[in-house]
Every structure is written in structure tokens, then in C-alpha cells.
Design an enzyme around this catalytic site. Structure first.
Site, PDB file in Angstrom:
ATOM      1  N   HIS A  17      -0.106 -14.865   0.129  1.00 30.01           N
ATOM      2  CA  HIS A  17      -0.034 -15.854  -1.402  1.00 30.01           C
ATOM      3  C   HIS A  17      -0.117 -17.647  -0.832  1.00 30.01           C
ATOM      4  CE1 HIS A  17       2.609 -11.626  -2.610  1.00 30.01           C
ATOM      5  NE2 HIS A  17       1.771 -11.942  -3.541  1.00 30.01           N
ATOM      6  N   LYS A  41       6.394  -1.982 -12.078  1.00 30.84           N
ATOM      7  CA  LYS A  41       7.295  -2.105 -10.349  1.00 30.84           C
ATOM      8  C   LYS A  41       8.510  -2.686 -10.250  1.00 30.84           C
ATOM      9  CE  LYS A  41       2.936  -5.110  -8.312  1.00 30.84           C
ATOM     10  NZ  LYS A  41       2.362  -6.144  -8.296  1.00 30.84           N
ATOM     11  N   ARG A  91      -7.978  -9.992  -2.436  1.00 27.39           N
ATOM     12  CA  ARG A  91      -8.093  -8.937  -1.183  1.00 27.39           C
ATOM     13  C   ARG A  91      -9.584  -8.347  -0.406  1.00 27.39           C
ATOM     14  NH1 ARG A  91      -2.465  -7.250  -2.013  1.00 27.39           N
ATOM     15  NH2 ARG A  91      -3.548  -6.890  -3.219  1.00 27.39           N
ATOM     16  N   SER A 129       2.707  -7.011  -1.133  1.00 30.21           N
ATOM     17  CA  SER A 129       3.996  -7.407  -1.540  1.00 30.21           C
ATOM     18  C   SER A 129       4.047  -6.009  -0.754  1.00 30.21           C
ATOM     19  CB  SER A 129       4.295  -7.915  -2.034  1.00 30.21           C
ATOM     20  OG  SER A 129       4.163  -9.287  -2.219  1.00 30.21           O
TER      21      SER A 129
END
Length: 168
Positions: A17, A41, A91, A129
Site C-alpha cells: 500500500h 471482510k 499485484r 493484508s
């Protein structure tokens, strides 16, 4: 003035990040980091804790960077902030498929705001994360993926909640 928004849950904020924030800040006059809650989440840190964590971590980054919490559609938030650009990090191919679909939907909601994709630094591509939390829960080392302050906060929160699993 070019304003960009970099949205995310940042639970926790990672070195990946931070890389996107550093690079994104160079593309706009003001970068607004939008800290939100993803209803799919289960966050380790609440909204206020994540906002404070992100503010602390980005304080030394050069540029006009603001950290703001939001709980609305991204495009509504971006419009309120005066943004013309949404900054997103990629990514892998799986990220691209999801982000491509989101960019298309966002364009349908507001075609005056563009989405810009930044490829993650090669050395930071595997960091997520979700994986940082999982590694920490099982007692693995996370210092390669987050700053020392975030590492300490994650480990403390896992201990506080009794989430530690496995043997080490």
C-alpha cells in the site's frame, strides 16, 4: 488541481500500500486515501484505528496526502473529494480481473472520474493484508510486509483477541 483517491480497507496497511501511495502521490496534486469498510471482510482494526494507522504511516511521504474515512459508494466519495482519478494497485492477474470489472462499473456511475492502475513493485507483489493477518495469527514473521509500528499493532491485536493459532 488534480485530485486522486486511493481507496482501501488497509487492515492493516502494508508496504505494498505504501508503495502505491508514494507513487500515486506523484501523479496528482492531492492524494486522498479513502479508508473504508468492506462488508465482506472481518477487520482486525476498527475504522478509527485504521484511519489513525494510515495517517501515522503516510506522515513522512512527500506530497499533499490526506486520509479520510468513508462509508459510501467509491464514486460518490471521489466526487465529494473533487477527484478526477481513482488510483488502484495491481499485484497479479486476479487483481486485474476484479479491478477491471470495478473500473467498468465505476465508469458507468461517473464517467468523469478515471481509474489509473499502478503495478505493484515486483518485490511487494505477493503482499496482501489478508495474508499478513493469517501469517501473524499462525505466529509467522510479518516484519517483511509491514512497518515496525504496524507489525507491533497487528501482533498486539491478535494477542488481545486471543486469535493466535498453531504451534511455533
Amino acid at each position: 488541481m488534480r485530485v486522486g483517491v486511493y481507496p482501501g480497507t488497509f487492515d492493516p496497511i502494508t508496504l505494498g500500500h505504501m508503495d502505491i501511495i508514494r507513487r500515486g502521490a506523484k501523479l496528482v496534486d492531492r492524494l486522498v486515501i479513502g479508508v473504508t469498510t468492506n462488508i465482506t471482510k472481518s477487520p482486525l482494526f476498527d475504522d478509527d484505528e485504521r484511519i489513525a494507522m494510515v495517517k501515522r504511516e503516510v506522515a513522512a511521504i512527500e506530497g499533499d496526502i490526506q486520509v479520510v474515512g468513508f462509508n459510501s459508494l467509491l464514486m460518490d466519495f471521489a466526487q465529494r473529494e473533487g477527484a478526477t482519478v481513482i488510483v488502484r494497485g495491481l499485484r497479479a492477474v486476479a487483481d486485474f480481473e476484479y479491478e477491471y470489472q470495478m473500473a467498468g462499473m465505476n465508469q458507468q456511475l461517473n464517467d468523469r472520474i478515471e481509474t489509473v492502475f499502478l503495478m505493484a513493485d515486483v518485490g511487494l507483489q505477493p503482499i496482501a493484508s489478508r495474508l499478513v493477518k493469517e501469517i501473524a495469527i499462525f505466529g509467522g514473521e510479518i516484519h517483511k510486509f509491514v512497518t515496525p509500528a504496524v507489525c507491533k499493532a497487528v501482533i498486539a491485536r491478535i494477542a488481545e483477541r486471543g486469535l493466535r493459532q498453531g504451534e511455533r
